[in-house]
Design a protein around this motif. Structure first.
Motif, PDB file in Angstrom:
ATOM      1  N   ARG A 199      49.286  27.067  31.228  1.00 57.00           N
ATOM      2  CA  ARG A 199      50.054  27.611  30.102  1.00 57.00           C
ATOM      3  C   ARG A 199      49.433  28.917  29.580  1.00 57.00           C
ATOM      4  NH1 ARG A 199      50.231  23.190  27.473  1.00 57.00           N
ATOM      5  NH2 ARG A 199      48.663  23.547  25.867  1.00 57.00           N
ATOM      6  N   LEU A 200      48.106  28.949  29.481  1.00 59.99           N
ATOM      7  CA  LEU A 200      47.441  30.141  28.965  1.00 59.99           C
ATOM      8  C   LEU A 200      47.535  31.308  29.946  1.00 59.99           C
ATOM      9  CD1 LEU A 200      44.219  28.664  27.292  1.00 59.99           C
ATOM     10  CD2 LEU A 200      46.471  29.052  26.308  1.00 59.99           C
ATOM     11  N   LEU A 201      47.355  31.026  31.232  1.00 58.13           N
ATOM     12  CA  LEU A 201      47.487  32.091  32.226  1.00 58.13           C
ATOM     13  C   LEU A 201      48.887  32.687  32.185  1.00 58.13           C
ATOM     14  CD1 LEU A 201      45.617  30.588  35.332  1.00 58.13           C
ATOM     15  CD2 LEU A 201      44.800  32.373  33.791  1.00 58.13           C
ATOM     16  N   ALA A 202      49.888  31.830  32.069  1.00 52.19           N
ATOM     17  CA  ALA A 202      51.273  32.319  32.012  1.00 52.19           C
ATOM     18  C   ALA A 202      51.499  33.165  30.765  1.00 52.19           C
ATOM     19  CB  ALA A 202      52.243  31.144  32.048  1.00 52.19           C
ATOM     20  N   ALA A 203      50.925  32.741  29.644  1.00 50.68           N
ATOM     21  CA  ALA A 203      51.102  33.480  28.397  1.00 50.68           C
ATOM     22  C   ALA A 203      50.514  34.887  28.495  1.00 50.68           C
ATOM     23  CB  ALA A 203      50.464  32.723  27.238  1.00 50.68           C
TER      24      ALA A 203
ATOM     25  N   ALA B 128      38.119  38.680  33.839  1.00 52.16           N
ATOM     26  CA  ALA B 128      37.222  37.988  32.909  1.00 52.16           C
ATOM     27  C   ALA B 128      37.971  36.918  32.126  1.00 52.16           C
ATOM     28  CB  ALA B 128      36.583  38.985  31.953  1.00 52.16           C
ATOM     29  N   LEU B 129      39.196  37.219  31.714  1.00 49.87           N
ATOM     30  CA  LEU B 129      39.994  36.234  30.987  1.00 49.87           C
ATOM     31  C   LEU B 129      40.372  35.068  31.896  1.00 49.87           C
ATOM     32  CD1 LEU B 129      42.269  38.704  29.006  1.00 49.87           C
ATOM     33  CD2 LEU B 129      40.413  37.290  28.081  1.00 49.87           C
ATOM     34  N   THR B 130      40.703  35.368  33.145  1.00 56.44           N
ATOM     35  CA  THR B 130      40.985  34.310  34.110  1.00 56.44           C
ATOM     36  C   THR B 130      39.774  33.400  34.278  1.00 56.44           C
ATOM     37  OG1 THR B 130      42.517  35.762  35.308  1.00 56.44           O
ATOM     38  CG2 THR B 130      41.714  33.830  36.483  1.00 56.44           C
ATOM     39  N   LEU B 131      38.606  33.989  34.353  1.00 54.54           N
ATOM     40  CA  LEU B 131      37.364  33.224  34.477  1.00 54.54           C
ATOM     41  C   LEU B 131      37.169  32.308  33.278  1.00 54.54           C
ATOM     42  CD1 LEU B 131      34.561  32.747  35.848  1.00 54.54           C
ATOM     43  CD2 LEU B 131      33.727  34.708  34.535  1.00 54.54           C
ATOM     44  N   ALA B 132      37.364  32.838  32.082  1.00 54.72           N
ATOM     45  CA  ALA B 132      37.158  32.049  30.868  1.00 54.72           C
ATOM     46  C   ALA B 132      38.141  30.894  30.762  1.00 54.72           C
ATOM     47  CB  ALA B 132      37.280  32.954  29.640  1.00 54.72           C
ATOM     48  N   ILE B 133      39.355  31.095  31.280  1.00 58.69           N
ATOM     49  CA  ILE B 133      40.384  30.057  31.177  1.00 58.69           C
ATOM     50  C   ILE B 133      40.264  29.018  32.284  1.00 58.69           C
ATOM     51  CG2 ILE B 133      42.880  29.667  31.377  1.00 58.69           C
ATOM     52  CD1 ILE B 133      43.247  32.409  29.965  1.00 58.69           C
ATOM     53  N   VAL B 134      40.014  29.457  33.502  1.00 61.64           N
ATOM     54  CA  VAL B 134      39.983  28.535  34.642  1.00 61.64           C
ATOM     55  C   VAL B 134      38.645  27.833  34.778  1.00 61.64           C
ATOM     56  CG1 VAL B 134      40.200  28.375  37.168  1.00 61.64           C
ATOM     57  CG2 VAL B 134      41.718  29.885  35.876  1.00 61.64           C
TER      58      VAL B 134
ATOM     59  N   PRO C 216      50.845  47.931  37.012  1.00 64.45           N
ATOM     60  CA  PRO C 216      49.632  48.329  36.290  1.00 64.45           C
ATOM     61  C   PRO C 216      49.707  48.108  34.783  1.00 64.45           C
ATOM     62  CG  PRO C 216      50.225  49.977  37.928  1.00 64.45           C
ATOM     63  CD  PRO C 216      51.354  49.000  37.883  1.00 64.45           C
ATOM     64  N   ALA C 217      50.875  48.344  34.194  1.00 65.94           N
ATOM     65  CA  ALA C 217      50.975  48.234  32.740  1.00 65.94           C
ATOM     66  C   ALA C 217      50.810  46.805  32.250  1.00 65.94           C
ATOM     67  CB  ALA C 217      52.323  48.785  32.275  1.00 65.94           C
ATOM     68  N   ALA C 218      51.188  45.831  33.084  1.00 64.45           N
ATOM     69  CA  ALA C 218      51.185  44.438  32.640  1.00 64.45           C
ATOM     70  C   ALA C 218      49.787  43.916  32.386  1.00 64.45           C
ATOM     71  CB  ALA C 218      51.891  43.560  33.666  1.00 64.45           C
ATOM     72  N   LEU C 219      48.793  44.372  33.166  1.00 66.70           N
ATOM     73  CA  LEU C 219      47.441  43.842  33.036  1.00 66.70           C
ATOM     74  C   LEU C 219      46.453  44.905  32.571  1.00 66.70           C
ATOM     75  CD1 LEU C 219      47.133  41.410  36.089  1.00 66.70           C
ATOM     76  CD2 LEU C 219      47.812  40.948  33.738  1.00 66.70           C
ATOM     77  N   SER C 220      46.937  45.895  31.853  1.00 62.89           N
ATOM     78  CA  SER C 220      46.022  46.868  31.256  1.00 62.89           C
ATOM     79  C   SER C 220      45.230  46.189  30.151  1.00 62.89           C
ATOM     80  CB  SER C 220      46.801  48.054  30.684  1.00 62.89           C
ATOM     81  OG  SER C 220      47.559  47.644  29.554  1.00 62.89           O
ATOM     82  N   ASP C 221      44.084  46.755  29.816  1.00 63.11           N
ATOM     83  CA  ASP C 221      43.262  46.179  28.750  1.00 63.11           C
ATOM     84  C   ASP C 221      44.056  46.070  27.453  1.00 63.11           C
ATOM     85  OD1 ASP C 221      41.270  46.226  30.624  1.00 63.11           O
ATOM     86  OD2 ASP C 221      40.154  47.890  29.732  1.00 63.11           O
ATOM     87  N   GLU C 222      44.783  47.125  27.124  1.00 57.72           N
ATOM     88  CA  GLU C 222      45.538  47.148  25.868  1.00 57.72           C
ATOM     89  C   GLU C 222      46.611  46.062  25.840  1.00 57.72           C
ATOM     90  OE1 GLU C 222      45.013  49.696  27.871  1.00 57.72           O
ATOM     91  OE2 GLU C 222      43.565  50.865  26.710  1.00 57.72           O
ATOM     92  N   ALA C 223      47.334  45.907  26.951  1.00 57.30           N
ATOM     93  CA  ALA C 223      48.396  44.896  27.003  1.00 57.30           C
ATOM     94  C   ALA C 223      47.826  43.491  26.865  1.00 57.30           C
ATOM     95  CB  ALA C 223      49.180  45.027  28.308  1.00 57.30           C
ATOM     96  N   LEU C 224      46.713  43.223  27.534  1.00 55.56           N
ATOM     97  CA  LEU C 224      46.096  41.894  27.463  1.00 55.56           C
ATOM     98  C   LEU C 224      45.600  41.595  26.052  1.00 55.56           C
ATOM     99  CD1 LEU C 224      44.168  41.968  30.836  1.00 55.56           C
ATOM    100  CD2 LEU C 224      45.991  40.362  30.246  1.00 55.56           C
ATOM    101  N   LEU C 225      44.962  42.554  25.416  1.00 56.76           N
ATOM    102  CA  LEU C 225      44.450  42.334  24.062  1.00 56.76           C
ATOM    103  C   LEU C 225      45.600  42.108  23.083  1.00 56.76           C
ATOM    104  CD1 LEU C 225      41.573  44.973  24.011  1.00 56.76           C
ATOM    105  CD2 LEU C 225      41.359  42.486  24.200  1.00 56.76           C
ATOM    106  N   ARG C 226      46.725  42.793  23.288  1.00 57.39           N
ATOM    107  CA  ARG C 226      47.896  42.572  22.426  1.00 57.39           C
ATOM    108  C   ARG C 226      48.432  41.158  22.603  1.00 57.39           C
ATOM    109  NH1 ARG C 226      49.526  47.803  24.022  1.00 57.39           N
ATOM    110  NH2 ARG C 226      51.003  46.898  25.521  1.00 57.39           N
ATOM    111  N   ARG C 227      48.483  40.689  23.852  1.00 55.26           N
ATOM    112  CA  ARG C 227      49.009  39.341  24.095  1.00 55.26           C
ATOM    113  C   ARG C 227      48.115  38.277  23.477  1.00 55.26           C
ATOM    114  NH1 ARG C 227      49.704  41.089  29.806  1.00 55.26           N
ATOM    115  NH2 ARG C 227      51.627  42.304  29.752  1.00 55.26           N
ATOM    116  N   ILE C 228      46.806  38.483  23.561  1.00 51.16           N
ATOM    117  CA  ILE C 228      45.884  37.511  22.954  1.00 51.16           C
ATOM    118  C   ILE C 228      46.124  37.446  21.452  1.00 51.16           C
ATOM    119  CG2 ILE C 228      43.469  36.990  22.462  1.00 51.16           C
ATOM    120  CD1 ILE C 228      42.781  38.365  25.138  1.00 51.16           C
TER     121      ILE C 228
END
Length: 389
Positions: free
Chosen positions: A337-341, A298-304, A206-218
């Protein structure tokens, strides 16, 4: 005694082995809290026409499975084995281990990734191969294994998850490796070749794909941030919508990103909630649609599928995304590459399109079609349009 001959009898054919190795990599990348320390990986771009599945256990043992037009080469290294090149008189592979590897596949052993600079020879204690057009795994036929060890070449423990491919064995491995529960149903789902959705990945970690974690990675990755703001139309600096909106259910909305055309992406639900928040998109023309069940989706959609707006307007493959791919022929490599990041699961256009259409269909019946705040009569129109017959 378990040896390479035991492994050869238990390994599946190359196609099944490839699918299984990809599944192990997908699971490991999703479960591991930091992907830099995951054990399994799979590269579809190892070289021209080559793919590679890699395993490193962090304690000096590793294996690689290389898929090439000439066939498949399986190389393993057990650092404690008596058959290690470090323990031989000439610091070369143990007699018989690689002597019979066909020339076209033997060249793969010279890949710099598998050659120890201190030895100037391949790090290998066990080797198998399957030539294109062949019908079975082959091994060195005249290997004299050292006595006294139940697993002299390391094949028994190195390839345990390749010879016992049951969901229960895979679940037990990851639970022991990471010290926490792993859902068996999700393991079965991925091993069966079905896509790992962001929702399923969230269940694994759960922690890996939380909103906060994703926004930090971006924010921490300039390439991801630039792609999303430009091609992905998901600009995190545009959080000031043209007008405030309200949902008929009263569910709060939080602007999270915007696009060049004046549209806005909203997270639907209370800020700081532990629940996964779906994503709503409104454009500047008075249209709106639920587009994803979570920020990860949503991020997966934007990238793929950067042309996803056209999908809601009725476009379908092969026309959908065709113009974008023509202008950006390297998109498949960039996508991966972006999905992996972002630690998002791999996804195809078909999978993402299916999720988009299913989610968009919920917009009206589930109360996600907004109105302008304070103007109940100013209701947005749904973006989803069925394709013409």
């Amino acid at each position: 005694m378990e040896t390479v001959h035991t492994t050869a009898a238990l390994l599946p054919d190359p196609a099944e082995l490839r699918a299984h190795l990809r599944a192990l990599a997908v699971l490991d990348q999703a479960i591991c809290r930091d992907p830099r320390f995951s054990r399994f990986s799979f590269s579809t771009t190892w070289g021209p026409g080559k793919e590679a599945a890699l395993m490193y256990n962090g304690s000096g043992d590793d294996f690689s499975v290389l898929f090439t037009p000439a066939g498949v080469l399986v190389r393993g290294f057990d650092h404690e084995s008596e058959m290690s090149p470090y323990g031989t008189a000439d610091e070369q592979p143990w007699p018989g281990v690689v002597d019979e590897v066909p020339a076209a596949l033997g060249l793969l052993l010279d890949d710099p990734a598998f050659v120890d600079e201190g030895l100037d020879s391949p790090g290998v204690t066990v080797c198998l191969w399957w030539e294109t057009g062949g019908s079975a795994w082959r091994t060195g036929s005249g290997i004299e294994f050292p006595s006294g060890s139940p697993d002299p070449d390391g094949s028994g423990h190195l390839f345990r998850l390749l010879t016992d491919r049951s969901p229960e064995a895979v679940q037990a491995h990851f639970e022991e490796d990471y010290g926490r529960s792993v859902p068996l149903d999700t393991v079965r789902h991925v091993l069966a070749g079905r896509p790992l959705t962001p929702a399923a990945a969230h269940g694994l970690n759960p922690a890996a794909l939380s909103d906060e974690a994703l926004l930090r990675r971006i924010a921490a990755d300039p390439e991801v941030e630039a792609y999303l703001a430009r091609d992905g139309e998901f600009d995190l600096t545009r959080t000031d919508p043209i007008e405030s909106i309200a949902l008929p259910t009263g569910l709060p909305v939080e602007p999270v990103a915007g696009c060049n055309a004046g549209g806005t992406h909203y997270l639907c639900g209370p800020v700081g909630s532990d629940r996964v928040r779906p994503v709503l998109y409104t454009d500047s023309e008075g249209q709106a649609s639920l587009i994803a069940e979570s920020l990860a989706e949503a991020l997966t959609l934007a990238i793929v599928l950067p042309s996803w707006h056209d999908a809601l307007a009725g476009f379908r493959p092969p026309a959908l995304n065709a113009d974008y791919l023509e202008d950006n022929p390297d998109h498949p490599e960039v996508r991966d590459r972006l999905l992996a990041a972002l630690r998002l699961p791999p996804a195809t256009e078909a999978e993402v399109l299916g999720r988009l259409l299913t989610t968009a269909a919920r917009t009206v019946p589930d109360g996600f079609l907004p109105s302008v705040e304070g103007e109940e009569d100013a209701v947005f129109e749904p973006m989803l349009r069925l394709p013409a017959e």
